[in-house]
Scaffold this active site. Structure first.
Site, PDB file in Angstrom:
ATOM      1  N   ARG A  51       0.838  -1.202   0.000  1.00 12.01           N
ATOM      2  CA  ARG A  51       0.000   0.000   0.000  1.00 12.01           C
ATOM      3  C   ARG A  51       0.872   1.251   0.000  1.00 12.01           C
ATOM      4  O   ARG A  51       0.547   2.250  -0.619  1.00 12.01           O
ATOM      5  CB  ARG A  51      -0.939  -0.005   1.220  1.00 12.01           C
ATOM      6  CG  ARG A  51      -1.693   1.321   1.400  1.00 12.01           C
ATOM      7  CD  ARG A  51      -2.801   1.235   2.436  1.00 12.01           C
ATOM      8  NE  ARG A  51      -2.388   0.607   3.670  1.00 12.01           N
ATOM      9  CZ  ARG A  51      -1.660   1.197   4.624  1.00 12.01           C
ATOM     10  NH1 ARG A  51      -1.227   2.447   4.465  1.00 12.01           N
ATOM     11  NH2 ARG A  51      -1.346   0.546   5.722  1.00 12.01           N
ATOM     12  N   TYR A 103     -17.651  16.007 -14.964  1.00 11.31           N
ATOM     13  CA  TYR A 103     -18.036  14.595 -14.984  1.00 11.31           C
ATOM     14  C   TYR A 103     -19.013  14.301 -13.839  1.00 11.31           C
ATOM     15  O   TYR A 103     -18.854  14.794 -12.722  1.00 11.31           O
ATOM     16  CB  TYR A 103     -16.782  13.732 -14.869  1.00 11.31           C
ATOM     17  CG  TYR A 103     -17.033  12.272 -14.606  1.00 11.31           C
ATOM     18  CD1 TYR A 103     -17.805  11.509 -15.482  1.00 11.31           C
ATOM     19  CD2 TYR A 103     -16.509  11.652 -13.481  1.00 11.31           C
ATOM     20  CE1 TYR A 103     -18.046  10.179 -15.235  1.00 11.31           C
ATOM     21  CE2 TYR A 103     -16.740  10.310 -13.226  1.00 11.31           C
ATOM     22  CZ  TYR A 103     -17.513   9.577 -14.108  1.00 11.31           C
ATOM     23  OH  TYR A 103     -17.762   8.255 -13.859  1.00 11.31           O
ATOM     24  N   ASP A 175      -8.597  18.085 -14.659  1.00 10.96           N
ATOM     25  CA  ASP A 175      -8.837  16.742 -15.190  1.00 10.96           C
ATOM     26  C   ASP A 175      -8.403  16.740 -16.655  1.00 10.96           C
ATOM     27  O   ASP A 175      -9.024  17.381 -17.512  1.00 10.96           O
ATOM     28  CB  ASP A 175     -10.325  16.396 -15.060  1.00 10.96           C
ATOM     29  CG  ASP A 175     -10.637  14.964 -15.470  1.00 10.96           C
ATOM     30  OD1 ASP A 175      -9.918  14.417 -16.317  1.00 10.96           O
ATOM     31  OD2 ASP A 175     -11.626  14.404 -14.966  1.00 10.96           O
ATOM     32  N   LYS A 200      -9.279   5.408 -19.416  1.00 17.23           N
ATOM     33  CA  LYS A 200      -9.666   5.874 -20.748  1.00 17.23           C
ATOM     34  C   LYS A 200      -8.498   5.798 -21.735  1.00 17.23           C
ATOM     35  O   LYS A 200      -7.976   4.730 -21.991  1.00 17.23           O
ATOM     36  CB  LYS A 200     -10.244   7.284 -20.630  1.00 17.23           C
ATOM     37  CG  LYS A 200     -11.251   7.490 -19.495  1.00 17.23           C
ATOM     38  CD  LYS A 200     -12.449   6.576 -19.553  1.00 17.23           C
ATOM     39  CE  LYS A 200     -13.599   6.962 -18.646  1.00 17.23           C
ATOM     40  NZ  LYS A 200     -13.346   6.954 -17.213  1.00 17.23           N
TER      41      LYS A 200
END
Length: 388
Positions: A51, A103, A175, A200
């Site tokens: 992690r 978004y 973004d 994406k």
């Protein structure tokens, strides 16, 4: 010497290319270990628990930092995990100025989760700098941009917003999913944190869910690293490897998609059954000149509104090539219906106020033969016209 983004991408984010030290392997190993043996009681090695750090993730994070010209990169389990983690830099009582053309997942996080922690927000038309400045408050800490915005492809002047942010001592987040570091470099324009849904275009194959963030300076890097480690929404080693592989072909994939998107936008723009086309590559787009100033291509995503007499259901069902689905940025063209997909989290009134109607479709153009795509859309629209 420095190399172009295209060369850097092809070599996995390294100017010299990646070679594993012991064997010379050109692909990084996938370190699937959750924990790491320590040689001494009081002296830990570079890794202790995945992690907090993983060698495969390090390779990906270094690659995106280099591509965005940033100080440090961070890999998360999704685009929303990256965005949420960046917002975790805020404190109770802070205020965000955010583009109204955002978004749906970001809208949901800001309006339904951040408010639980007493973090306020104001949505604005970010194409209008005066409107941005008018809502900045003494407690405003972040101005959040999305350009081109999803799904109407509105364009924000990044440099103007950065100037405002500096004037009022705010951070800027952007973004960059639609343009990728290949075609837009927000950190070079003064943005503080750049964010990606790497699901994406960066991945490009509809096979993983991932998010990336890159910081402009070491102080922000340290703060975001703390959030990443504490919040724990990290990207697993196998997905990191797969994302690195996808990024290697970003340039040829994206270039072909952009070339086809330009032709499709022009086709839709002249079609009798299409009411309006949103694409910064069209000269009538109100943000086309600003976009050309800050980006090196018009992108591979466009949106269009079908006319009232076209049956949306029949139109979708007549198409053969595009996948009708959530998401974008893949080798296959993806047609989406924002009102019921990407922006379903918005109340109807909010969607309609933003121009996200039931007749709006978003098309992410893939790498198929563009003439096949045009013929497919022509057939679907022609069938509709004949029905009428």
């Amino acid at each position: 010497m420095g190399y172009s983004k295209e060369t850097t991408l092809a070599h996995g984010g390294s100017q010299q290319g990646y070679q594993e030290n012991h064997t010379g392997a050109v692909n990084p190993p996938i370190y699937v270990s959750s924990t790491y043996h320590q040689q001494q009681l009081n002296e830990f090695g570079d890794y202790d628990y995945s992690r907090s750090g993983n060698p495969t993730r390090d390779q990906l994070e270094a690659a995106i930092a280099k591509l965005e010209n940033g100080t440090a990169g961070f890999a998360f389990s999704s685009g929303m995990a990256a965005i949420s983690s960046a917002f975790m830099l805020l404190q109770a009582g802070d205020h965000i100025v955010i583009t109204k053309d955002v978004y749906g997942g970001t809208f949901r996080f800001v309006t339904q989760l951040l408010t639980q922690f007493s973090i306020e927000h104001t949505f604005v038309d970010m194409t209008n700098p005066a409107e941005i400045e008018a809502v900045i408050q003494p407690n405003t800490k972040v101005i959040y941009m999305e350009t081109p915005a999803n799904p109407l492809l509105q364009i924000t002047d990044i440099s103007q917003v950065v100037q405002l942010a500096k004037k009022y001592k705010c951070l800027t987040y952007l973004d960059n999913t639609f343009m990728t570091p290949l075609h837009q470099q927000p950190l070079d324009l003064g943005v503080d944190i750049v964010l990606h849904s790497a699901t994406k275009f960066l991945s490009g194959h509809s096979d993983i869910v991932a998010g990336l963030a890159v910081t402009k300076n070491e102080e922000l890097a340290a703060r975001l690293k703390f959030v990443q480690n504490t919040y724990g929404a990290i990207l697993g080693a196998k997905d990191c490897y797969q994302l690195l592989q996808g990024m290697k072909t970003l340039e040829p994939r994206f270039s072909r998609s952009v070339s086809s998107a330009i032709k499709l936008a022009e086709y839709f723009d002249s079609h009798d059954e299409i009411e309006h086309v949103y694409y910064p590559g069209l000269q009538h787009h109100p943000g086309s000149s600003i976009h050309a100033k800050q980006s090196s291509s018009p992108g591979a995503v466009l949106s269009f509104v079908i006319k009232d007499h076209v049956d949306a259901k029949n139109f979708v069902e007549q198409l053969s090539i595009p996948v009708f689905a959530v998401s974008l940025g893949a080798v296959e063209s993806i047609l989406s219906h924002p009102a019921t997909m990407s922006h379903a989290a918005m109340p109807v009134a909010e969607r309609e106020a933003r121009g996200i109607s039931e007749r709006l479709f978003r098309l992410s153009v893939g790498i198929e033969n563009v003439e096949d795509l045009i013929a497919d859309f022509k057939n679907a629209l022609t069938v509709e016209a004949k029905v009428l």
